[in-house]
Scaffold this motif. Structure first.
Motif, PDB file in Angstrom:
ATOM      1  N   ASP A 189       0.904  -1.139  -0.417  1.00 20.71           N
ATOM      2  CA  ASP A 189      -0.334   0.179  -0.389  1.00 20.71           C
ATOM      3  C   ASP A 189       1.131   0.899  -0.225  1.00 20.71           C
ATOM      4  O   ASP A 189       2.113   1.327   0.459  1.00 20.71           O
ATOM      5  CB  ASP A 189      -0.530  -0.064   0.956  1.00 20.71           C
ATOM      6  CG  ASP A 189      -1.317  -1.090   1.490  1.00 20.71           C
ATOM      7  OD1 ASP A 189      -2.658  -1.575   0.732  1.00 20.71           O
ATOM      8  OD2 ASP A 189      -1.535  -2.366   2.155  1.00 20.71           O
ATOM      9  N   THR A 190       0.350   2.632  -0.594  1.00 15.79           N
ATOM     10  CA  THR A 190       1.019   3.412  -0.996  1.00 15.79           C
ATOM     11  C   THR A 190      -0.066   4.558  -0.585  1.00 15.79           C
ATOM     12  O   THR A 190      -0.924   4.717  -1.254  1.00 15.79           O
ATOM     13  CB  THR A 190       1.550   3.557  -1.941  1.00 15.79           C
ATOM     14  OG1 THR A 190       2.633   3.025  -2.056  1.00 15.79           O
ATOM     15  CG2 THR A 190       2.457   5.161  -1.989  1.00 15.79           C
ATOM     16  N   VAL A 191       0.163   5.514   0.229  1.00 17.60           N
ATOM     17  CA  VAL A 191      -1.260   6.801   0.387  1.00 17.60           C
ATOM     18  C   VAL A 191       0.024   7.818   0.488  1.00 17.60           C
ATOM     19  O   VAL A 191       0.893   7.687   0.170  1.00 17.60           O
ATOM     20  CB  VAL A 191      -1.316   6.864   1.556  1.00 17.60           C
ATOM     21  CG1 VAL A 191      -2.569   8.173   1.696  1.00 17.60           C
ATOM     22  CG2 VAL A 191      -2.265   5.341   1.872  1.00 17.60           C
TER      23      VAL A 191
ATOM     24  N   THR B   8      -2.840   3.873  -3.358  1.00 18.69           N
ATOM     25  CA  THR B   8      -2.697   2.889  -4.528  1.00 18.69           C
ATOM     26  C   THR B   8      -2.415   1.249  -3.800  1.00 18.69           C
ATOM     27  O   THR B   8      -1.420   1.681  -2.735  1.00 18.69           O
ATOM     28  CB  THR B   8      -0.948   2.966  -5.303  1.00 18.69           C
ATOM     29  OG1 THR B   8      -1.469   4.276  -5.881  1.00 18.69           O
ATOM     30  CG2 THR B   8      -0.600   1.947  -6.227  1.00 18.69           C
ATOM     31  N   GLY B   9      -3.161  -0.061  -4.125  1.00 17.55           N
ATOM     32  CA  GLY B   9      -2.793  -0.929  -3.854  1.00 17.55           C
ATOM     33  C   GLY B   9      -2.657  -2.030  -4.040  1.00 17.55           C
ATOM     34  O   GLY B   9      -3.064  -2.302  -5.735  1.00 17.55           O
ATOM     35  N   ILE B  10      -1.638  -2.690  -4.476  1.00 20.66           N
ATOM     36  CA  ILE B  10      -0.949  -3.384  -5.144  1.00 20.66           C
ATOM     37  C   ILE B  10      -1.046  -5.353  -4.799  1.00 20.66           C
ATOM     38  O   ILE B  10      -0.462  -5.226  -3.703  1.00 20.66           O
ATOM     39  CB  ILE B  10       0.440  -3.934  -5.823  1.00 20.66           C
ATOM     40  CG1 ILE B  10       0.241  -2.380  -6.725  1.00 20.66           C
ATOM     41  CG2 ILE B  10       0.273  -4.313  -6.420  1.00 20.66           C
ATOM     42  CD1 ILE B  10       1.843  -1.930  -6.598  1.00 20.66           C
TER      43      ILE B  10
ATOM     44  N   SER C 275      -8.228  10.298   7.104  1.00 26.49           N
ATOM     45  CA  SER C 275      -7.200  10.187   7.628  1.00 26.49           C
ATOM     46  C   SER C 275      -6.664   9.347   7.624  1.00 26.49           C
ATOM     47  O   SER C 275      -7.381   7.754   7.266  1.00 26.49           O
ATOM     48  CB  SER C 275      -7.069  10.523   9.390  1.00 26.49           C
ATOM     49  OG  SER C 275      -7.898   9.959  10.209  1.00 26.49           O
ATOM     50  N   PHE C 276      -5.161   9.224   7.004  1.00 24.61           N
ATOM     51  CA  PHE C 276      -4.659   8.107   6.921  1.00 24.61           C
ATOM     52  C   PHE C 276      -3.782   7.470   8.972  1.00 24.61           C
ATOM     53  O   PHE C 276      -2.376   8.166   9.147  1.00 24.61           O
ATOM     54  CB  PHE C 276      -3.223   8.592   6.465  1.00 24.61           C
ATOM     55  CG  PHE C 276      -1.886   7.511   5.874  1.00 24.61           C
ATOM     56  CD1 PHE C 276      -2.006   5.561   6.059  1.00 24.61           C
ATOM     57  CD2 PHE C 276      -0.592   8.359   5.858  1.00 24.61           C
ATOM     58  CE1 PHE C 276      -1.354   5.497   5.475  1.00 24.61           C
ATOM     59  CE2 PHE C 276       0.098   6.964   5.721  1.00 24.61           C
ATOM     60  CZ  PHE C 276      -0.186   5.752   5.520  1.00 24.61           C
ATOM     61  N   THR C 277      -3.323   6.355   8.534  1.00 26.04           N
ATOM     62  CA  THR C 277      -3.531   5.548   9.821  1.00 26.04           C
ATOM     63  C   THR C 277      -2.073   4.194   9.201  1.00 26.04           C
ATOM     64  O   THR C 277      -2.879   4.031   9.531  1.00 26.04           O
ATOM     65  CB  THR C 277      -3.923   5.726  11.535  1.00 26.04           C
ATOM     66  OG1 THR C 277      -5.454   6.931  11.421  1.00 26.04           O
ATOM     67  CG2 THR C 277      -3.251   4.894  12.495  1.00 26.04           C
ATOM     68  N   VAL C 278      -1.410   4.336  10.198  1.00 30.26           N
ATOM     69  CA  VAL C 278      -0.284   3.458  10.167  1.00 30.26           C
ATOM     70  C   VAL C 278       0.225   2.881  11.773  1.00 30.26           C
ATOM     71  O   VAL C 278       0.307   3.457  12.989  1.00 30.26           O
ATOM     72  CB  VAL C 278       0.620   3.497   9.452  1.00 30.26           C
ATOM     73  CG1 VAL C 278       1.805   2.072   9.146  1.00 30.26           C
ATOM     74  CG2 VAL C 278       0.685   3.384   7.625  1.00 30.26           C
ATOM     75  N   THR C 279      -0.459   1.545  11.542  1.00 29.31           N
ATOM     76  CA  THR C 279       0.497   0.401  13.208  1.00 29.31           C
ATOM     77  C   THR C 279       1.238  -0.334  12.845  1.00 29.31           C
ATOM     78  O   THR C 279       0.573  -1.041  12.326  1.00 29.31           O
ATOM     79  CB  THR C 279      -1.638   0.336  13.599  1.00 29.31           C
ATOM     80  OG1 THR C 279      -2.311   1.325  13.979  1.00 29.31           O
ATOM     81  CG2 THR C 279      -1.063  -0.403  14.842  1.00 29.31           C
TER      82      THR C 279
END
Length: 249
Positions: A190-192, A217-219, A241-245
């Motif tokens: 994933d890329t945001v 973008t998700g591959i 919003s964009f959150t990464v855990t």
């Protein structure tokens, strides 16, 4: 009263169990049919269904309660909130089920589909193909009708015969490929990034031209490491919003 029956999940022991369970249950809730019952099984029944402890199940339910998808009533039980607002963070935790859950639960309109020459920016993902199958969908909030994101999927052409268009209105492409078409998925990258709305996106999402959006973008790869699907999604910047855990283990 009959209880709602959630989907099953194969848990990944390297990721937090409560999170995987909450995302799987979230996807089941948001992908339910209108005639499905609103009452959830008890904590103990759900814990047995997912193969986790009651404490883990309780933490997963708390996540969904905080999001407004369920309400809990002492002595009466836990119920799906049918009119909950579907806006939520874009959260990534390395689980296919988390991606399915993130893309579920909105009213979906299939804008168009067909085949197209492989776009130049995607040529590296489809090196042996001249064309790809494309599917363009618009997702809207079920309660307000407000557009929230639009998605284009670019799929290997040999998979098109396995994809039912009616399924794409109900479910994300990831779920259709894995659970309906029976394709083995090994991973998703994933890329945001932040971008400004172009004329098409501004019109579809009903936002001002050049307003901020989230470009995702998700591959999706099969077990041989070949890309199956490239998803390009534009989210409204005022709704997500964009959150990464990160898992420390």
């Amino acid at each position: 009263m009959t209880s709602f029956a959630p989907d099953s999940i194969v848990l990944n022991r390297k990721l937090p169990l409560w999170y995987q369970v909450s995302q799987s249950l979230r996807a089941s809730i948001l992908g339910r049919s209108p005639q499905d019952p609103l009452r959830l099984p008890t904590e103990e029944q759900l814990a047995g269904h997912y193969g986790v402890s009651v404490l883990t199940m309780r933490q997963a339910l708390k996540e969904l309660e905080d999001e407004g998808l369920i309400t809990r009533h002492r002595r009466r039980g836990t119920f799906i909130e049918p009119h909950a607002r579907r806006g939520s963070p874009v959260r990534l935790l390395g689980s296919v089920d988390a991606i399915v859950a993130q893309q579920s639960g909105m009213r979906t309109e299939l804008l168009d589909h067909g085949t197209t020459p492989v776009p130049g920016e995607l040529a590296e993902f489809f090196p042996e193909a001249r064309e790809v199958s494309t599917y363009h969908r618009l997702r809207s909030d079920e309660k307000t009708g407000e557009p929230t994101n639009h998605a284009r999927n670019y799929v290997r052409p040999e998979l098109a015969a396995l994809i039912d268009l009616d399924d794409l209105v109900r479910w994300p492409m990831t779920k259709v490929l894995r659970d309906v078409a029976g394709v083995d998925i090994s991973r998703i990258t994933d890329t945001v990034e932040a971008r400004l709305a172009d004329p098409e996106t501004a019109k579809l999402l009903q936002v001002p031209l050049l307003s901020p959006i989230l470009h995702y973008t998700g591959i999706t790869y099969d077990t041989d490491g070949r890309p199956l699907d490239v998803a390009v999604i534009h989210y409204r910047g005022d709704r997500f919003s964009f959150t990464v855990t990160l898992d420390a283990t």
